[in-house]
Design a protein around this motif. Structure first.
Motif, PDB file in Angstrom:
ATOM      1  N   PHE A 203     -25.937  13.562  22.899  1.00 28.63           N
ATOM      2  CA  PHE A 203     -24.986  12.784  22.104  1.00 28.63           C
ATOM      3  C   PHE A 203     -24.545  13.580  20.882  1.00 28.63           C
ATOM      4  O   PHE A 203     -23.346  13.673  20.581  1.00 28.63           O
ATOM      5  N   GLN A 204     -25.502  14.160  20.166  1.00 27.36           N
ATOM      6  CA  GLN A 204     -25.166  14.935  18.967  1.00 27.36           C
ATOM      7  C   GLN A 204     -24.285  16.132  19.312  1.00 27.36           C
ATOM      8  O   GLN A 204     -23.299  16.404  18.614  1.00 27.36           O
ATOM      9  N   ILE A 205     -24.635  16.839  20.374  1.00 29.02           N
ATOM     10  CA  ILE A 205     -23.852  18.002  20.774  1.00 29.02           C
ATOM     11  C   ILE A 205     -22.414  17.599  21.074  1.00 29.02           C
ATOM     12  O   ILE A 205     -21.456  18.290  20.687  1.00 29.02           O
ATOM     13  N   ASN A 206     -22.224  16.463  21.751  1.00 28.01           N
ATOM     14  CA  ASN A 206     -20.870  15.992  22.080  1.00 28.01           C
ATOM     15  C   ASN A 206     -20.072  15.676  20.819  1.00 28.01           C
ATOM     16  O   ASN A 206     -18.871  15.958  20.747  1.00 28.01           O
ATOM     17  N   VAL A 207     -20.723  15.081  19.815  1.00 28.36           N
ATOM     18  CA  VAL A 207     -20.039  14.766  18.558  1.00 28.36           C
ATOM     19  C   VAL A 207     -19.654  16.051  17.837  1.00 28.36           C
ATOM     20  O   VAL A 207     -18.514  16.207  17.373  1.00 28.36           O
ATOM     21  N   TRP A 208     -20.579  16.987  17.738  1.00 32.51           N
ATOM     22  CA  TRP A 208     -20.292  18.242  17.038  1.00 32.51           C
ATOM     23  C   TRP A 208     -19.214  19.044  17.764  1.00 32.51           C
ATOM     24  O   TRP A 208     -18.369  19.676  17.130  1.00 32.51           O
ATOM     25  N   ARG A 209     -19.229  18.991  19.096  1.00 34.89           N
ATOM     26  CA  ARG A 209     -18.195  19.681  19.862  1.00 34.89           C
ATOM     27  C   ARG A 209     -16.817  19.085  19.553  1.00 34.89           C
ATOM     28  O   ARG A 209     -15.830  19.805  19.376  1.00 34.89           O
ATOM     29  N   ALA A 210     -16.744  17.746  19.489  1.00 35.12           N
ATOM     30  CA  ALA A 210     -15.471  17.088  19.184  1.00 35.12           C
ATOM     31  C   ALA A 210     -15.019  17.398  17.761  1.00 35.12           C
ATOM     32  O   ALA A 210     -13.822  17.564  17.499  1.00 35.12           O
ATOM     33  N   LEU A 211     -15.960  17.506  16.840  1.00 36.66           N
ATOM     34  CA  LEU A 211     -15.618  17.823  15.451  1.00 36.66           C
ATOM     35  C   LEU A 211     -14.942  19.188  15.344  1.00 36.66           C
ATOM     36  O   LEU A 211     -14.002  19.364  14.567  1.00 36.66           O
ATOM     37  N   ILE A 212     -15.419  20.147  16.127  1.00 35.65           N
ATOM     38  CA  ILE A 212     -14.847  21.485  16.074  1.00 35.65           C
ATOM     39  C   ILE A 212     -13.377  21.467  16.487  1.00 35.65           C
ATOM     40  O   ILE A 212     -12.591  22.337  16.116  1.00 35.65           O
ATOM     41  N   ALA A 213     -12.985  20.425  17.229  1.00 33.04           N
ATOM     42  CA  ALA A 213     -11.594  20.319  17.674  1.00 33.04           C
ATOM     43  C   ALA A 213     -10.652  19.793  16.596  1.00 33.04           C
ATOM     44  O   ALA A 213      -9.443  19.790  16.785  1.00 33.04           O
ATOM     45  N   VAL A 214     -11.188  19.339  15.465  1.00 28.36           N
ATOM     46  CA  VAL A 214     -10.344  18.794  14.396  1.00 28.36           C
ATOM     47  C   VAL A 214      -9.799  19.951  13.560  1.00 28.36           C
ATOM     48  O   VAL A 214     -10.554  20.650  12.900  1.00 28.36           O
ATOM     49  N   PRO A 215      -8.484  20.169  13.557  1.00 29.55           N
ATOM     50  CA  PRO A 215      -7.921  21.327  12.848  1.00 29.55           C
ATOM     51  C   PRO A 215      -8.032  21.193  11.330  1.00 29.55           C
ATOM     52  O   PRO A 215      -8.117  20.092  10.786  1.00 29.55           O
ATOM     53  N   ALA A 216      -8.004  22.318  10.646  1.00 27.69           N
ATOM     54  CA  ALA A 216      -7.999  22.336   9.185  1.00 27.69           C
ATOM     55  C   ALA A 216      -6.787  21.570   8.659  1.00 27.69           C
ATOM     56  O   ALA A 216      -5.694  21.652   9.230  1.00 27.69           O
TER      57      ALA A 216
END
Length: 285
Positions: A203-216
């Motif tokens: 679950f945590q890995i999936n959340v962190w992976r999705a976070l990386i997709a949020v652009p600056a």
């Protein structure tokens, strides 16, 4: 690629942080630029110059990025962008960011061993947001946290708590080179992506992976993030996972804000989160 010395920006940040805190505490009285400058023991002219050196924009422009109107507008824009990415399996912005950041998760066996027998090289480095602690294994960056004031012992204790079985080896030069790559807004062409090694549940890995997709320069809410990983009712668990993010800035939990547009709730302090938001907004032009 030549390393960048962030010592000046780190020193500037201490005054920027003090100024933002003063504004937060006195927002009802709407302090003037002269009053803010006086609070950090600078003239209006020198404060303006300091701010432009650190952020690239004036204090007034910077403060405009922290208003509710601005954050709500950017939240709406970001939601549209990420909705489109979601339809493509989050591959849109993620594919762009993968040019800069990649990661893999530890295996269940490695997770169970809690880093036993693992060598972690670490060091402190100045950054645009104050001093930070960076640690890496042979496989990638496993920790990035910010120092609260001059309390380096507390920063190290957080690293040890996350990797209790590992052996720490200090490596100042190596870590400063990594810091230069992390905070350089224009990485050199052809440079390899920064690789992360993460330890967490699926679950945590999936959340962190999705976070990386949020652009600056973009924002999402906790509810948005829960929806993006396919668990819309799990926003509280998402919030807890974001709060435990082990690699600040590269996993951009500072881009997650409240539905109301408020910028708060950050592991390394609300003021630092606001500074990051404004700094990125300035870089986004």
């Amino acid at each position: 690629m030549n390393p960048i010395d962030y010592s000046q920006q780190s020193e500037d940040y201490r005054r920027i942080e003090k100024a933002i805190r003063f504004i937060e505490e006195n927002f009802r009285s709407r302090p003037t630029l002269d009053q803010i400058a006086a609070h950090v023991n600078l003239s209006r002219f020198h404060f303006d110059r300091l701010f432009k050196r650190w952020a690239g924009i004036s204090p007034i422009q910077f403060l405009g990025t922290l208003t509710l109107d601005y954050t709500k507008q950017k939240l709406a824009e970001s939601r549209s962008l990420l909705d489109a990415a979601l339809a493509a399996g989050l591959s849109g912005p993620a594919r762009l960011h993968d040019l800069f950041v990649t990661f893999d998760a530890m295996t269940p066996g490695e997770f169970k061993r809690m880093g036993a027998g693992l060598e972690i090289r670490y060091g402190f480095s100045p950054s645009p947001f104050g001093d930070c602690l960076i640690a890496r294994t042979e496989r990638g960056i496993c920790h990035l946290g910010f120092v609260d004031g001059s309390n380096r012992a507390d920063a190290l204790s957080q690293l040890d708590a996350a990797w209790p079985g590992a052996v720490r080896v200090e490596s100042r030069t190596d870590i400063r080179l990594i810091a230069g790559r992390i905070f350089n807004p224009e990485p050199a062409d052809g440079s390899r992506p920064l690789h992360l090694q993460l330890k967490g549940t699926n679950f945590q890995i999936n959340v962190w992976r999705a976070l990386i997709a949020v652009p600056a320069g973009s924002f999402v809410t906790y509810q948005d993030m829960a929806g993006y990983i396919g668990q819309p009712r799990a926003f509280r668990a998402v919030a807890n996972t974001i709060a435990s993010n082990p690699v600040a800035y590269l996993i951009p939990c500072h881009r997650v804000i409240a539905k109301s547009g408020l910028i708060h709730r950050y592991r390394w302090g609300t003021v630092r989160k606001k500074a990051m938001v404004g700094w990125e907004a300035a870089g986004a032009g």
